[in-house]
Design an enzyme around this catalytic site. Structure first.
Site, PDB file in Angstrom:
ATOM      1  N   ARG A 157     -10.451  -1.312  -7.393  1.00 59.15           N
ATOM      2  CA  ARG A 157     -10.412  -0.642  -6.101  1.00 59.15           C
ATOM      3  C   ARG A 157     -10.314  -1.681  -4.989  1.00 59.15           C
ATOM      4  O   ARG A 157     -11.139  -2.591  -4.894  1.00 59.15           O
ATOM      5  CB  ARG A 157     -11.670   0.221  -5.924  1.00 59.15           C
ATOM      6  CG  ARG A 157     -11.724   0.975  -4.599  1.00 59.15           C
ATOM      7  CD  ARG A 157     -12.956   1.887  -4.562  1.00 59.15           C
ATOM      8  NE  ARG A 157     -13.189   2.434  -3.247  1.00 59.15           N
ATOM      9  CZ  ARG A 157     -12.591   3.514  -2.737  1.00 59.15           C
ATOM     10  NH1 ARG A 157     -11.713   4.162  -3.482  1.00 59.15           N
ATOM     11  NH2 ARG A 157     -12.863   3.940  -1.527  1.00 59.15           N
ATOM     12  N   CYS A 189     -15.809  -0.902  -9.240  1.00 63.06           N
ATOM     13  CA  CYS A 189     -14.854  -1.560 -10.127  1.00 63.06           C
ATOM     14  C   CYS A 189     -14.181  -2.716  -9.403  1.00 63.06           C
ATOM     15  O   CYS A 189     -14.320  -2.875  -8.193  1.00 63.06           O
ATOM     16  CB  CYS A 189     -13.803  -0.554 -10.605  1.00 63.06           C
ATOM     17  SG  CYS A 189     -12.817   0.108  -9.230  1.00 63.06           S
ATOM     18  N   CYS A 211      -5.864   2.638  -8.633  1.00 65.03           N
ATOM     19  CA  CYS A 211      -7.275   2.657  -9.017  1.00 65.03           C
ATOM     20  C   CYS A 211      -7.747   4.103  -8.942  1.00 65.03           C
ATOM     21  O   CYS A 211      -7.704   4.711  -7.865  1.00 65.03           O
ATOM     22  CB  CYS A 211      -8.102   1.766  -8.100  1.00 65.03           C
ATOM     23  SG  CYS A 211      -9.886   1.973  -8.364  1.00 65.03           S
ATOM     24  N   GLY A 256      -4.202  12.774   4.642  1.00 62.02           N
ATOM     25  CA  GLY A 256      -5.506  12.943   4.024  1.00 62.02           C
ATOM     26  C   GLY A 256      -5.485  12.382   2.617  1.00 62.02           C
ATOM     27  O   GLY A 256      -4.815  11.373   2.332  1.00 62.02           O
ATOM     28  N   ASP A 309      -0.158   5.166   0.904  1.00 59.34           N
ATOM     29  CA  ASP A 309      -0.376   6.135   1.976  1.00 59.34           C
ATOM     30  C   ASP A 309      -0.558   5.442   3.321  1.00 59.34           C
ATOM     31  O   ASP A 309      -1.421   4.577   3.477  1.00 59.34           O
ATOM     32  CB  ASP A 309      -1.602   6.992   1.667  1.00 59.34           C
ATOM     33  CG  ASP A 309      -1.471   7.715   0.336  1.00 59.34           C
ATOM     34  OD1 ASP A 309      -0.370   8.200   0.042  1.00 59.34           O
ATOM     35  OD2 ASP A 309      -2.470   7.770  -0.413  1.00 59.34           O
ATOM     36  N   THR A 337      -2.489   0.938  -5.012  1.00 65.74           N
ATOM     37  CA  THR A 337      -3.040   2.014  -4.208  1.00 65.74           C
ATOM     38  C   THR A 337      -4.352   2.530  -4.771  1.00 65.74           C
ATOM     39  O   THR A 337      -4.487   2.737  -5.980  1.00 65.74           O
ATOM     40  CB  THR A 337      -2.019   3.172  -4.094  1.00 65.74           C
ATOM     41  OG1 THR A 337      -2.607   4.261  -3.375  1.00 65.74           O
ATOM     42  CG2 THR A 337      -1.561   3.658  -5.453  1.00 65.74           C
ATOM     43  N   ASN A 338      -5.342   2.705  -3.900  1.00 69.06           N
ATOM     44  CA  ASN A 338      -6.583   3.378  -4.277  1.00 69.06           C
ATOM     45  C   ASN A 338      -6.334   4.884  -4.301  1.00 69.06           C
ATOM     46  O   ASN A 338      -5.827   5.449  -3.325  1.00 69.06           O
ATOM     47  CB  ASN A 338      -7.692   3.089  -3.251  1.00 69.06           C
ATOM     48  CG  ASN A 338      -8.173   1.660  -3.290  1.00 69.06           C
ATOM     49  OD1 ASN A 338      -7.895   0.917  -4.229  1.00 69.06           O
ATOM     50  ND2 ASN A 338      -8.909   1.262  -2.264  1.00 69.06           N
ATOM     51  N   ASP A 379       0.852  -1.169   0.000  1.00 72.90           N
ATOM     52  CA  ASP A 379       0.000   0.000   0.000  1.00 72.90           C
ATOM     53  C   ASP A 379       0.903   1.239   0.000  1.00 72.90           C
ATOM     54  O   ASP A 379       2.085   1.156   0.341  1.00 72.90           O
ATOM     55  CB  ASP A 379      -0.900  -0.023   1.236  1.00 72.90           C
ATOM     56  CG  ASP A 379      -1.748   1.216   1.348  1.00 72.90           C
ATOM     57  OD1 ASP A 379      -2.452   1.536   0.379  1.00 72.90           O
ATOM     58  OD2 ASP A 379      -1.692   1.882   2.400  1.00 72.90           O
ATOM     59  N   ASP A 437      -1.855  -0.790   5.655  1.00 75.69           N
ATOM     60  CA  ASP A 437      -2.275  -0.226   6.943  1.00 75.69           C
ATOM     61  C   ASP A 437      -3.784  -0.269   7.150  1.00 75.69           C
ATOM     62  O   ASP A 437      -4.267   0.168   8.188  1.00 75.69           O
ATOM     63  CB  ASP A 437      -1.779   1.218   7.065  1.00 75.69           C
ATOM     64  CG  ASP A 437      -2.510   2.164   6.116  1.00 75.69           C
ATOM     65  OD1 ASP A 437      -2.703   1.789   4.932  1.00 75.69           O
ATOM     66  OD2 ASP A 437      -2.890   3.271   6.541  1.00 75.69           O
TER      67      ASP A 437
END
Length: 443
Positions: free
Chosen positions: A364, A361, A342, A271, A263, A303-304, A261, A390
């Site tokens: 995601r 989708c 994504c 954020g 972030d 990563t989304n 992942d 995380d």
């Protein structure tokens, strides 16, 4: 070295640029031209010739300078390698492209070029197909490496056409996506006709000149092995890679990977990150990734990024964020094999949102489409791979795809509560997660 490619590559000639003195290798190689430095008990030149022959290439031109007679004595006419070899000797230094430009009339219509200090196990047939199918004038093999800060960086558009070359040295404040010119090219001979004889460099003169003239200059990205061995440190690492079998590209079922992942795992959770200025690596992230790679894992970010669908960042903004991420990791001699994102978001109601991306989708997370795509493109063995994240969405995706998982307590730390799922392991941070994975080993 066993070649990855077999059969006819579609391009039947290879030019090897072998004029360098190997000054930086003098301490370990003595008075040898770089192409005759031993890797795994054989000169790197022999590895290159064997790769060419295995790929169905029939003829080779070697452009030599320093100790050219030693090179000529080693290769002979090439017949012992199943090749027809011609050695050209430059009377004065002409850079890595000048001698070839002077011999264009003796080159076939299409040919490969490789520098003599490059160790490679590349599927030449696949590269040739891409070059010919895209009707490119010049195709450069591009890949990430662990020293982008002192490498020539390639910038390309979304279709793969090269738009700029950022030659080393780089400005102190600059950062680029880790897409390094690997010194392997497929070339249409007549595209080089406009360059006058004399000292020439592929990165400084040929590629920028072609781009300026509107030629079709293509970036070919691949996870095939290619690495220069022109310094003692890099030579040692190539030797290690050869001994470990990494040059073979992994066993038939693929190679293990660690999916990551972004972030809250690699960089601080800030954020919805929409600008590269806000990206800050978590402590130990680069070191952790470097150790995982040394342990034999490929490294892929999944990563989304709903900031795209929400209209809070553009694709260019995201590209800049990922370039900054790769550049910062490169400072710790770490690099990623791929970054998959994504851009979708299922819920509406955001100012400036992009309606075409407001969909449900499979990419995601916890959907696994990004993992599937990475596995196809990088020959990954999912059964031996891991996920570090995380959030419970990361761990649920791992469960669905059969990945072993590590939840890190940084970022969300699993407190998002979206899915009732337990990770295989829990770590305080990415550094501890890496140690756990290395200690667990691969099946």
């Amino acid at each position: 070295m066993a070649a990855i490619a077999s059969g006819n590559s579609g391009i039947g000639h290879l030019a090897i640029i072998a004029g360098g003195k190997g000054t930086r290798l003098a301490g370990v190689a003595g008075d040898l031209p770089k192409v005759l430095v031993l890797v795994g008990g054989k000169p790197v030149l022999q590895h290159q010739l064997e790769l060419a022959a295995a790929a169905g290439i029939g003829s080779v031109s070697i452009f030599a300078g320093y100790l050219a007679e030693a090179i000529r004595e080693f290769v002979g006419d090439g017949s012992r390698f199943g090749l027809k070899v011609q050695v050209y000797v430059e009377d004065e230094p002409l850079g890595n492209a000048g001698a070839l430009i002077g011999a264009l009339d003796e080159m076939p219509e299409q040919f490969f070029v490789v520098y003599g200090d490059v160790m490679l196990a590349v599927d030449l047939a696949a590269m040739a197909r891409r070059h010919l199918e895209r009707d490119a004038d010049f195709t450069a093999f591009v890949h990430p490496n662990d020293h982008p800060y002192d490498s020539d960086i390639i910038e390309a558009d979304t279709q793969g056409w090269i738009t700029a070359i950022h030659a080393y040295p780089h400005p102190e404040t600059a950062f680029y996506a880790n897409r390094v010119n690997a010194a392997l090219y497929a070339v249409r001979r007549d595209a080089l006709r406009g360059f006058a004889p004399g000292p020439r460099d592929f990165t400084k003169h040929i590629m920028p000149g072609l781009i300026a003239d509107g030629a079709r200059v293509l970036a070919y990205e691949s996870s095939d092995y290619i690495k220069d061995m022109g310094t003692p440190d890099r030579l040692a690492r190539v030797e290690q890679d050869l001994a470990s079998g990494r040059l073979s590209g992994g066993r038939a079922g693929g190679v293990p990977a660690v999916f990551l992942d972004r972030d809250g795992t690699l960089n601080e959770l800030a954020g919805f990150l929409a600008h590269h200025d806000k990206l800050k690596l978590l402590p130990g992230a680069g070191d952790a990734l470097r150790r995982l790679r040394q342990a034999g894992y490929r490294l892929v970010v999944v990563t989304n990024q709903p900031v795209i669908a929400r209209g809070e960042a553009s694709e260019d903004d995201l590209a800049a964020i990922h370039a900054k991420l790769e550049w910062e990791l490169g400072k710790d001699r770490a690099f990623l094999d791929g970054i998959y994102h994504c851009p979708h978001h299922p819920d509406g109601g955001f100012p400036g949102e992009r309606s075409e991306l407001k969909i449900s989708c499979e990419c995601r997370k916890p959907g696994g489409a990004m993992v599937d795509q990475a596995a196809r493109e990088h020959n990954l063995d999912i059964a031996r791979s891991w996920m570090i994240g995380d959030s419970t969405a990361d761990i649920e995706m791992a469960r669905r795809k059969g990945l072993r998982s590590v939840l890190v307590r940084t970022g969300e730390g699993g407190r998002d509560g979206k899915f009732q799922v337990l990770a295989d392991l829990v770590a305080d941070n990415i550094a501890e997660a890496a140690e756990m994975i290395i200690a667990a080993g691969t099946p």
